[in-house]
Design an enzyme around this catalytic site. Structure first.
Site, short mmCIF file in Angstrom:
data_model
loop_
_atom_site.label_atom_id
_atom_site.label_comp_id
_atom_site.label_asym_id
_atom_site.label_seq_id
_atom_site.Cartn_x
_atom_site.Cartn_y
_atom_site.Cartn_z
N ASN A 394 7.82 -0.93 -2.31
CA ASN A 394 7.71 -1.91 -1.23
C ASN A 394 7.33 -3.28 -1.77
O ASN A 394 8.17 -4.16 -1.87
CB ASN A 394 6.70 -1.44 -0.18
CG ASN A 394 6.88 -2.15 1.16
OD1 ASN A 394 7.23 -3.31 1.21
ND2 ASN A 394 6.66 -1.43 2.24
N ASP A 395 6.09 -3.44 -2.17
CA ASP A 395 5.62 -4.76 -2.59
C ASP A 395 6.38 -5.28 -3.81
O ASP A 395 6.59 -6.49 -3.94
CB ASP A 395 4.12 -4.70 -2.91
CG ASP A 395 3.30 -4.34 -1.69
OD1 ASP A 395 3.70 -4.71 -0.57
OD2 ASP A 395 2.26 -3.68 -1.84
N VAL A 396 6.77 -4.39 -4.72
CA VAL A 396 7.40 -4.84 -5.97
C VAL A 396 8.84 -5.28 -5.77
O VAL A 396 9.48 -5.77 -6.71
CB VAL A 396 7.33 -3.74 -7.05
CG1 VAL A 396 5.89 -3.41 -7.39
CG2 VAL A 396 8.10 -2.50 -6.62
N PHE A 434 1.05 -1.50 -0.03
CA PHE A 434 -0.37 -1.62 -0.25
C PHE A 434 -0.89 -3.02 0.08
O PHE A 434 -2.06 -3.21 0.40
CB PHE A 434 -0.70 -1.27 -1.70
CG PHE A 434 -1.89 -0.38 -1.84
CD1 PHE A 434 -2.56 0.13 -0.75
CD2 PHE A 434 -2.37 -0.05 -3.10
CE1 PHE A 434 -3.66 0.96 -0.88
CE2 PHE A 434 -3.48 0.77 -3.26
CZ PHE A 434 -4.11 1.28 -2.14
N ALA A 435 -0.01 -4.03 0.00
CA ALA A 435 -0.43 -5.40 0.30
C ALA A 435 -0.56 -5.65 1.80
O ALA A 435 -1.12 -6.66 2.22
CB ALA A 435 0.56 -6.39 -0.30
#
Length: 470
Positions: A394-396, A434-435
């Site tokens: 997701n975030d990456v 996670f962010a």
């Protein structure tokens, strides 16, 4: 120290160095881990027996108990919980250094007061103080990291937002330095050491608690370095060369890894060091990003897409680990390569929740190391990639890292999967990473969403591919 003990310590130190060298590549990581473990066993047994601390039978009993505990953890701790396990091990290393240094201070105090021994030097006091300071910060910092990785509710309690936190942290750090200076003047003062340890424990908590979950991989690397530095300081306290060497190796390698992680996430090393990472606005709301723009797909449609592709890049993330889908993705890799499709894996340095998380998972499924590409190597290839398969990441892969200058992942280098011809995302839902922010990639014109458990979704794609090529 006898010549035999020095020889054993030299062999142990050599094994530590060879072990860390082996850990630098997935292909040699298992061998490196074994070499390091053998070196540590040799160092511990040499110390306990050589100094006559315990009998041989006690050493054997400890080895048996430790081996049973290690085997139990290896078999029962899932790969998804390995980052939490690493955080706990860092914390154990920190508290061990704190306790050993305190025990040695107490022994020196007894010898000075009751046996007429000379007072320890200032160097002893400084080493003891540093052991307590770094060990205490490592212990509570690691416990907070564990709680955040475990997603325990209490760690996000609003009461942890402390007014004037930076001022409080600065004051605590100043008091800790003052206590270390005090120990240099009074090396056997147990009261100063006790106060220092309490301050260090509070400082470790305050330094780590405001850091967001997306930055935890960097924090884990830094805490690993702290545990090594605490061990090195304790080596000077008890005058043990091999502990100094081992601690220095862990401390320096941890610092190097932390700097690599900071570069990968566009974070300041100073901010990590003083616990000022994370924060910022979260950017647009999920409804604004996703409303009416999500395009769902099916395994059968994806099978047709893969069948016509020439180049596919798989981007694994934490969701792959949660679903234990590494073997299903290996089956997809095998099917595609058998039909002449070029398949590679794009690995972001902080994919998952600790460095190397995805590499270990893929290697466990016997996916060749040669097709695992780092971010800098894979990014230029997305422009001529037919299909990118994002599995649980997701975030990456979130374009907001490039576009939102105030978000929690602002400026973080990402895998530029949105530049591919088609992006397929396997996720259970549109829940944030996670962010805690939405991902515009999911609503992009060239993105298809397969809402499913990663393992089940991949298995259905594999079945559809098999039916298609019959």
């Amino acid at each position: 120290m006898t010549p035999t003990m020095r020889l054993m310590y030299l062999i142990a130190a050599s094994l530590f160095i060879l072990g860390i060298k082996g850990l630098s590549h997935p292909r040699t990581a298992v061998r490196g881990n074994i070499l390091g473990a053998v070196g540590m066993l040799l160092a511990i047994v040499t110390t306990l027996i050589g100094y006559g601390i315990v009998s041989v039978w006690v050493v054997w009993a400890g080895m048996v108990i430790g081996s049973v505990a290690g085997v139990y953890l290896a078999l029962n701790v899932p790969m998804t919980a390995m980052p939490q396990m690493v955080a706990l091990l860092n914390g154990f290393g920190g508290i061990a250094s704190l306790l050993v240094a305190g025990a040695e201070l107490w022994l020196q105090l007894k010898e000075t007061q009751f046996e007429g021994a000379a007072s320890p030097t200032a160097a002893f006091g400084v080493s003891t103080g540093l052991s307590g300071l770094i060990g205490g910060v490592t212990f509570t910092g690691s416990l907070v990291a564990f709680a955040k990785l475990q997603e325990l509710k209490w760690i996000d309690n609003p009461q942890f937002v402390i007014p004037n936190r930076n001022l409080v942290v600065g004051l605590l750090a100043l008091l800790c330095v003052t206590a270390v200076v005090g120990l240099s003047r009074e090396p056997t003062n147990p009261l100063i050491y006790a106060v220092l340890c309490v301050l260090a424990l509070v400082l470790g908590f305050l330094l780590t608690v405001p850091i967001g979950g997306a930055d935890m991989p960097v924090v884990i690397a830094l805490l690993n370095s702290y545990s090594g530095l605490a061990a090195a300081a304790t080596g000077f306290v008890i005058n043990n060369d091999v502990l100094v060497i081992a601690g220095s190796l862990v401390g320096s390698s941890g610092i190097i890894l932390t700097r690599i992680m900071c570069k990968a996430m566009n974070r300041s090393f100073i901010n990590v060091l003083f616990g000022t990472m994370g924060g910022g606005d979260t950017g647009p709301k999920a409804d604004e990003v996703y409303a009416g723009k999500i395009k769902s797909t099916t395994p059968e449609e994806l099978a047709i897409l893969f069948e016509s592709a020439r180049r596919v890049v798989v981007v694994p993330g934490y969701g792959l680990a949660v679903a234990q889908a590494q073997h299903a993705v290996r089956d997809l890799y095998n099917k595609l390569t058998q039909h002449g499709v070029e398949v590679e894996f794009g690995i972001h340095p902080v994919a998952g929740r600790m460095p190397g998380h995805m590499n270990v998972l893929l290697a466990e499924a016997e996916i060749p190391y040669e097709v695992m590409k780092e971010m800098d190597e894979i990014n230029p290839t997305f422009d001529f990639t037919d299909v990118v398969v994002v599995i649980g990441a997701n975030d990456v892969v979130n374009p907001l890292a490039r576009e939102n200058n105030n978000g929690p992942i602002a400026g973080m280098p990402i895998l530029d999967v949105d530049k591919a011809r088609t992006v397929v995302v396997l996720k259970r839902s549109l829940s944030p990473g996670f962010a805690g922010i939405p991902n515009p990639l999911f609503a992009a014109d060239n993105t298809l969403m397969l809402f499913a458990d990663a393992k089940k979704g991949l298995q259905e794609i594999n079945t559809a591919l098999t039916e298609l090529v019959r």
